[in-house]
Motif scaffolding. Structure first.
Motif, PDB file in Angstrom:
ATOM      1  N   ASP A 181      33.641 -15.073 -19.443  1.00 27.77           N
ATOM      2  CA  ASP A 181      34.042 -13.404 -18.574  1.00 27.77           C
ATOM      3  C   ASP A 181      34.585 -12.563 -20.128  1.00 27.77           C
ATOM      4  O   ASP A 181      34.639 -13.163 -20.737  1.00 27.77           O
ATOM      5  CB  ASP A 181      35.200 -13.435 -17.879  1.00 27.77           C
ATOM      6  CG  ASP A 181      35.129 -14.328 -16.576  1.00 27.77           C
ATOM      7  OD1 ASP A 181      33.403 -14.730 -16.051  1.00 27.77           O
ATOM      8  OD2 ASP A 181      36.349 -14.609 -15.682  1.00 27.77           O
ATOM      9  N   PHE A 182      33.585 -11.434 -20.131  1.00 27.68           N
ATOM     10  CA  PHE A 182      33.545 -10.028 -21.138  1.00 27.68           C
ATOM     11  C   PHE A 182      33.941  -8.963 -20.455  1.00 27.68           C
ATOM     12  O   PHE A 182      33.559  -8.470 -19.514  1.00 27.68           O
ATOM     13  CB  PHE A 182      32.562 -10.456 -21.902  1.00 27.68           C
ATOM     14  CG  PHE A 182      32.746  -9.894 -23.279  1.00 27.68           C
ATOM     15  CD1 PHE A 182      32.255  -9.957 -23.981  1.00 27.68           C
ATOM     16  CD2 PHE A 182      31.773  -8.250 -22.708  1.00 27.68           C
ATOM     17  CE1 PHE A 182      32.009  -9.493 -25.045  1.00 27.68           C
ATOM     18  CE2 PHE A 182      32.004  -7.745 -24.434  1.00 27.68           C
ATOM     19  CZ  PHE A 182      32.182  -8.097 -25.276  1.00 27.68           C
ATOM     20  N   GLN A 183      35.070  -8.466 -21.004  1.00 28.48           N
ATOM     21  CA  GLN A 183      35.602  -7.291 -20.349  1.00 28.48           C
ATOM     22  C   GLN A 183      35.723  -6.635 -22.012  1.00 28.48           C
ATOM     23  O   GLN A 183      36.425  -6.717 -22.921  1.00 28.48           O
ATOM     24  CB  GLN A 183      36.467  -7.017 -19.341  1.00 28.48           C
ATOM     25  CG  GLN A 183      37.109  -6.302 -18.643  1.00 28.48           C
ATOM     26  CD  GLN A 183      38.054  -6.832 -17.697  1.00 28.48           C
ATOM     27  OE1 GLN A 183      38.950  -7.690 -17.747  1.00 28.48           O
ATOM     28  NE2 GLN A 183      38.505  -6.006 -17.143  1.00 28.48           N
ATOM     29  N   ILE A 184      35.919  -4.793 -21.696  1.00 29.98           N
ATOM     30  CA  ILE A 184      35.989  -3.582 -22.717  1.00 29.98           C
ATOM     31  C   ILE A 184      37.490  -3.457 -22.126  1.00 29.98           C
ATOM     32  O   ILE A 184      37.662  -2.656 -21.062  1.00 29.98           O
ATOM     33  CB  ILE A 184      34.937  -3.129 -23.014  1.00 29.98           C
ATOM     34  CG1 ILE A 184      33.470  -3.467 -23.313  1.00 29.98           C
ATOM     35  CG2 ILE A 184      35.072  -2.267 -24.245  1.00 29.98           C
ATOM     36  CD1 ILE A 184      33.839  -4.036 -24.757  1.00 29.98           C
ATOM     37  N   TYR A 185      38.140  -3.662 -23.351  1.00 27.61           N
ATOM     38  CA  TYR A 185      40.072  -2.667 -23.206  1.00 27.61           C
ATOM     39  C   TYR A 185      39.747  -1.851 -24.445  1.00 27.61           C
ATOM     40  O   TYR A 185      39.845  -1.900 -25.194  1.00 27.61           O
ATOM     41  CB  TYR A 185      40.399  -3.887 -24.062  1.00 27.61           C
ATOM     42  CG  TYR A 185      40.891  -4.897 -22.201  1.00 27.61           C
ATOM     43  CD1 TYR A 185      40.271  -4.836 -21.530  1.00 27.61           C
ATOM     44  CD2 TYR A 185      43.077  -4.610 -22.253  1.00 27.61           C
ATOM     45  CE1 TYR A 185      41.005  -6.326 -20.438  1.00 27.61           C
ATOM     46  CE2 TYR A 185      42.894  -5.700 -21.073  1.00 27.61           C
ATOM     47  CZ  TYR A 185      41.766  -6.170 -20.191  1.00 27.61           C
ATOM     48  OH  TYR A 185      42.316  -6.858 -19.437  1.00 27.61           O
ATOM     49  N   MET A 186      39.714  -0.305 -23.243  1.00 25.98           N
ATOM     50  CA  MET A 186      39.654   0.736 -24.514  1.00 25.98           C
ATOM     51  C   MET A 186      40.703   1.358 -24.807  1.00 25.98           C
ATOM     52  O   MET A 186      41.372   1.686 -23.567  1.00 25.98           O
ATOM     53  CB  MET A 186      37.895   1.808 -23.260  1.00 25.98           C
ATOM     54  CG  MET A 186      37.722   2.911 -24.808  1.00 25.98           C
ATOM     55  SD  MET A 186      36.565   4.272 -23.819  1.00 25.98           S
ATOM     56  CE  MET A 186      36.884   4.493 -22.323  1.00 25.98           C
ATOM     57  N   HIS A 187      40.650   2.383 -26.169  1.00 27.61           N
ATOM     58  CA  HIS A 187      42.541   3.168 -25.565  1.00 27.61           C
ATOM     59  C   HIS A 187      41.581   4.044 -25.823  1.00 27.61           C
ATOM     60  O   HIS A 187      41.157   4.488 -27.360  1.00 27.61           O
ATOM     61  CB  HIS A 187      43.459   2.029 -26.466  1.00 27.61           C
ATOM     62  CG  HIS A 187      43.687   0.885 -25.977  1.00 27.61           C
ATOM     63  ND1 HIS A 187      44.697   0.606 -25.659  1.00 27.61           N
ATOM     64  CD2 HIS A 187      42.755  -0.395 -26.407  1.00 27.61           C
ATOM     65  CE1 HIS A 187      44.783  -0.275 -25.117  1.00 27.61           C
ATOM     66  NE2 HIS A 187      43.518  -1.762 -25.355  1.00 27.61           N
ATOM     67  N   ILE A 188      41.549   5.214 -25.750  1.00 28.30           N
ATOM     68  CA  ILE A 188      41.230   6.707 -26.584  1.00 28.30           C
ATOM     69  C   ILE A 188      43.079   7.279 -26.696  1.00 28.30           C
ATOM     70  O   ILE A 188      44.174   7.378 -26.597  1.00 28.30           O
ATOM     71  CB  ILE A 188      41.500   7.860 -25.308  1.00 28.30           C
ATOM     72  CG1 ILE A 188      40.237   6.923 -24.619  1.00 28.30           C
ATOM     73  CG2 ILE A 188      40.955   8.898 -25.659  1.00 28.30           C
ATOM     74  CD1 ILE A 188      39.112   6.947 -25.037  1.00 28.30           C
TER      75      ILE A 188
END
Length: 213
Positions: A181-188
């Motif tokens: 499983d692959f997921q993006i955790y984005m932080h602004i």
């Protein structure tokens, strides 16, 4: 008789007395010819669209995190092959908090917009879900347990690699097909650190690499 420049130079060297000892230096030519090639891929074409994010949804004094939907990462090899994973940051220098596992999402003028992590989980190797996550901090010379059930794919700014072993081995196994499983955790970045009077495009890009061991 017509002399070529090379011949004239050769004649000059031949007629000049040897006055000095030879100076030498050694070189080596190394590499590895792999018996099989491995191809990484991501479902959905590797595109992660977060849509329109309202400036009002951003925290003023702290980073705001957003998660993508789950995708599947796969690495398919021509034959069972020992390999590890890392990624190249296509927006190097734009990460708001640079480290070995985060990547930049571009600039708003000179302001760094944020960062993201490549989070992976639920690895299966050739249909076997009994896998162990490993890490190497010296480019694959030595391996240790990753220490969690998920792994962040590291960037190439550090000699850090992530590998997978089957049935508790302490070195990456030879695998024909790896899925996770692959997921993006984005932080602004905090809103106070960004100019938000106009639309700010998020522009992250990276390349997943297979490193043969």
């Amino acid at each position: 008789m017509k002399f070529s420049p090379l011949f004239a130079l050769s004649a000059l060297i031949a007629l000049t007395p040897v006055a000095f000892a030879q100076s030498t230096t050694d070189l080596t030519v190394t590499g590895t010819i792999t018996p099989a090639a491995c191809t990484p891929s991501l479902s959905g074409g590797g595109s992660f669209e977060f849509g329109r994010i309202s400036a009002q949804d951003l925290k003023q004094d702290a980073q705001t995190m957003f998660k993508s939907s789950l995708r599947q990462m796969s690495v398919v090899c021509d034959a069972p092959t020992r390999f590890a994973l890392r990624a190249v940051d296509g927006r190097a220098g734009t990460d708001i908090s640079p480290n070995e596992e985060s990547f930049g999402v571009g600039l708003n003028g000179t302001e760094k917009i944020g960062r993201y992590l490549l989070r992976t989980n639920n690895y299966t190797a050739d249909g076997n879900s009994s896998t162990t996550l490993l890490e190497s901090w010296n480019g694959g010379s030595a391996w240790s347990l990753y220490g969690s059930t998920y792994a962040h794919i590291p960037n190439t700014n550090f000699p850090w690699l992530v590998g997978v072993s089957v049935d508790g081995g302490m070195e990456p196994s030879a695998i024909g097909m790896l899925t996770a499983d692959f997921q993006i955790y984005m932080h602004i970045a905090p809103a106070k650190d960004l100019t938000l009077t106009d639309a700010v495009p998020i522009d992250g890009a990276s390349t997943l690499e297979v490193v043969y061991l």
